[in-house]
Design an enzyme around this catalytic site. Structure first.
Site, PDB file in Angstrom:
ATOM      1  N   HIS A  41      46.908   8.439 -11.349  1.00 45.02           N
ATOM      2  CA  HIS A  41      46.633   7.237 -10.563  1.00 45.02           C
ATOM      3  C   HIS A  41      47.366   7.313  -9.214  1.00 45.02           C
ATOM      4  O   HIS A  41      46.753   7.170  -8.151  1.00 45.02           O
ATOM      5  CB  HIS A  41      47.082   6.006 -11.361  1.00 45.02           C
ATOM      6  CG  HIS A  41      46.843   4.708 -10.656  1.00 45.02           C
ATOM      7  ND1 HIS A  41      45.749   3.929 -10.911  1.00 45.02           N
ATOM      8  CD2 HIS A  41      47.552   4.062  -9.689  1.00 45.02           C
ATOM      9  CE1 HIS A  41      45.783   2.852 -10.125  1.00 45.02           C
ATOM     10  NE2 HIS A  41      46.873   2.904  -9.378  1.00 45.02           N
ATOM     11  N   GLU A  42      48.659   7.573  -9.278  1.00 39.83           N
ATOM     12  CA  GLU A  42      49.436   7.630  -8.031  1.00 39.83           C
ATOM     13  C   GLU A  42      49.001   8.826  -7.183  1.00 39.83           C
ATOM     14  O   GLU A  42      49.030   8.760  -5.957  1.00 39.83           O
ATOM     15  CB  GLU A  42      50.943   7.654  -8.321  1.00 39.83           C
ATOM     16  CG  GLU A  42      51.484   6.439  -9.086  1.00 39.83           C
ATOM     17  CD  GLU A  42      51.083   5.069  -8.510  1.00 39.83           C
ATOM     18  OE1 GLU A  42      50.864   4.978  -7.278  1.00 39.83           O
ATOM     19  OE2 GLU A  42      50.968   4.100  -9.293  1.00 39.83           O
ATOM     20  N   HIS A  73      46.190   7.679  -5.020  1.00 42.89           N
ATOM     21  CA  HIS A  73      46.687   6.968  -3.835  1.00 42.89           C
ATOM     22  C   HIS A  73      47.232   7.982  -2.826  1.00 42.89           C
ATOM     23  O   HIS A  73      46.982   7.894  -1.628  1.00 42.89           O
ATOM     24  CB  HIS A  73      47.823   6.009  -4.226  1.00 42.89           C
ATOM     25  CG  HIS A  73      47.362   4.749  -4.898  1.00 42.89           C
ATOM     26  ND1 HIS A  73      46.455   3.894  -4.315  1.00 42.89           N
ATOM     27  CD2 HIS A  73      47.690   4.185  -6.085  1.00 42.89           C
ATOM     28  CE1 HIS A  73      46.254   2.841  -5.124  1.00 42.89           C
ATOM     29  NE2 HIS A  73      46.985   3.007  -6.211  1.00 42.89           N
ATOM     30  N   GLU A 109      42.694   1.439  -4.071  1.00 40.86           N
ATOM     31  CA  GLU A 109      42.617   1.395  -5.524  1.00 40.86           C
ATOM     32  C   GLU A 109      41.405   2.187  -6.019  1.00 40.86           C
ATOM     33  O   GLU A 109      41.446   2.779  -7.097  1.00 40.86           O
ATOM     34  CB  GLU A 109      42.566  -0.069  -5.974  1.00 40.86           C
ATOM     35  CG  GLU A 109      43.112  -0.343  -7.342  1.00 40.86           C
ATOM     36  CD  GLU A 109      44.549   0.108  -7.569  1.00 40.86           C
ATOM     37  OE1 GLU A 109      45.344   0.215  -6.626  1.00 40.86           O
ATOM     38  OE2 GLU A 109      44.866   0.382  -8.740  1.00 40.86           O
TER      39      GLU A 109
HETATM   40 ZN    ZN Z   1      47.142   1.543  -7.761  1.00 38.38          ZN
END
Ligand code: ZN
Length: 497
Positions: free
Chosen positions: A261-262, A265, A291
């Protein structure tokens, strides 16, 4: 040689941004490295540097350059138009709010946060309610000071440029109609993931695996770091990206997905135009788009069979012999575990969206004045029942669970679900262009997907508003139907096949 207003503006923005990035680095260090008794010192450092940053960001020369570029009207270049539009909003937010208002807001944030940290474990909403009311009042005052006609839309636009409550409501209603029955079907299924086999996975080994996965998807470790923090986050910028993850010894998959997830980003940040860093042309569109990038890598890619065809053997090897006796299918089911929980941050990618819809509907009613703060706990429980089918036992696992409102962060929650919708929409668009894309993943090659995201999303900075960019890339406005298709394709065969 004289500089143009645009050149002067870009130089001033870059300088302010460089100072801001040091503040952000201090914030990162606070969560990753700071010795426990050094927080006071860090507070002093950050307060002093905040003043320097504020002076740079409100430099009157920025206002003058901006006015000169605005006076050019349609004669301005495309880049100038993008930069002036966003910098005007940012500059007004910094310069039009009175010093008393800013100081009052800072005091309220500190106080409301402290009260929330006590009210939550005590499940005492009445203790927190007056502070929430004050945050709503402050939010309305802020919008009024900036001449914004609708306070909630103003806050939504802060996070997702161009989006409005009316637009989000239409999207969420459409999503809700099909998602609620889908969730009922999945959680009613006799098929259940078994997490009990994931015990005693050392953090050190999890770190090894997380780094491998982040590097494989394209995170550039020569321009960024992966560390650990209590709450995973990604900060920094294209030239120095700092992401964090956390390791749960009894559930190593959680660190894999938090790292992915990170990384999503971080890949967005690392793909932004570096020469325009510090200006709107070198910044992310907004929270929803950010997101969408994290969710795409975490979910569409990271929870898929192709990804695990490549990484399952390595996962077993790194943690050997802990997964002996766990079948591939049992592992895949644990990767795609769906179940009901009252707590948003513990929820899976299917039910998560309903947690967001609940918050959006409540925020909207609070700002419209059709819901009183005092009635919030009851409304929250009723919606948890209606949307998730859950009976809540306390306000700690209901209305008091999130930190956001204590800091007056309104209009932020919808971004998470908008991000999920955009992620699916981008996913099917890229698959249409590259039908064999997942074959790459089976070989651990993610470069074609990353290249596509770089060209179609990252390279534009904030040139287009959230929905305009989606339209440009996918040929249509944001639509929940892609998220519904994705969730059906991934979870129905697993749980209801
Ligand atoms: Zn996030």
């Amino acid at each position: 040689m004289s500089t143009t207003p645009y050149e002067s503006l870009v130089a001033d923005l870059k300088e302010a941004n460089a100072i801001g990035s040091v503040l952000s680095l201090l914030g990162w260090d606070q969560q990753v490295n700071l010795p426990p008794q050094s927080h006071d010192r860090r507070g002093e450092q950050m307060a002093a540097l905040s003043k320097v940053y504020f002076n740079a960001a409100t430099n009157p020369r920025i206002g003058e350059s901006l006015s000169a570029i605005e006076a050019k009207g349609d004669a301005a270049t495309d880049d100038e138009k993008v930069v002036r539009k966003h910098v005007r909003k940012d500059y007004d937010r910094l310069t039009k709010l009175s010093a008393e208002f800013v100081a009052e807001k800072a005091r309220l944030d500190t106080e409301a946060f402290q009260v929330w940290t006590q009210a939550k474990p005590a499940s005492d909403f009445a203790m927190f309610a007056p502070f929430l009311q004050r945050q709503i009042d402050m939010a309305k005052r802020e919008a009024a000071m900036l001449g914004e006609p609708d306070a909630y839309d103003y806050f939504i636009d802060k996070h997702d440029p161009g989006m409005t409550a009316v637009r989000i409501e239409a999207l969420f209603n459409e999503l809700k109609r099909d998602l609620v029955p889908l969730v009922r079907r999945i959680v009613g299924s006799p098929v259940k993931a078994d997490r009990s086999r994931f015990k005693g996975f050392p953090a050190e080994l999890q770190r090894v695996f997380s780094r491998e996965v982040s590097a494989a998807v394209g995170f550039n470790f020569d321009r960024g770091r992966l560390d650990t923090a209590v709450h995973p986050f990604c900060s920094g910028d294209a030239k120095d990206t700092r992401m964090t993850t956390k390791f749960k010894e009894d559930f190593p998959l959680s660190s894999v997905f938090s790292s992915l997830h990170e990384s999503g980003h971080a890949l967005y940040e690392q793909g932004l135009p570096m020469d325009m860093l510090g200006t709107p042309l070198g910044e992310a569109v907004g929270m929803g788009m950010h997101e969408s990038q994290s969710r795409l890598w975490e979910n569409q890619v990271g929870r898929g069979r192709a990804f695990w065809k490549r990484f399952e053997p390595r996962f077993r090897e790194v943690f050997a012999p802990r997964l002996d006796g766990v079948s591939s299918e049992a592992l895949y089911l644990a990767i795609n575990d769906v179940g009901l929980t009252p707590v948003r941050v513990d929820s899976d990618e299917v039910t998560y969206n309903l947690h967001i819809i609940l918050r959006f509907e409540i925020e909207r009613a609070l700002f419209a004045g059709t819901l009183a703060v005092a009635d919030l706990p009851g409304v929250w429980r009723a919606k948890a029942k209606e949307l998730l089918g859950l009976e809540l036992r306390s306000d700690a696992e209901g209305v008091l669970q999130d930190v956001h409102w204590s800091g007056g962060a309104f209009g932020y929650f919808p971004s998470y679900c908008i991000g999920n919708m955009i992620a699916s929409q981008l996913w099917y668009t890229v698959l249409k262009a590259m039908p064999d894309l997942e074959r790459d993943f089976e070989r651990g090659d993610f470069s074609r997907l990353l290249g596509w995201l770089r060209t179609n999303i990252h390279a534009h900075g904030r040139r287009y508003d959230t929905e305009d960019l989606v339209k440009r890339v996918t040929g249509e406005g944001i639509s929940p139907k892609h998220l519904l298709r994705y969730l059906n394709e991934r979870y129905v065969p697993l749980y209801c096949g």
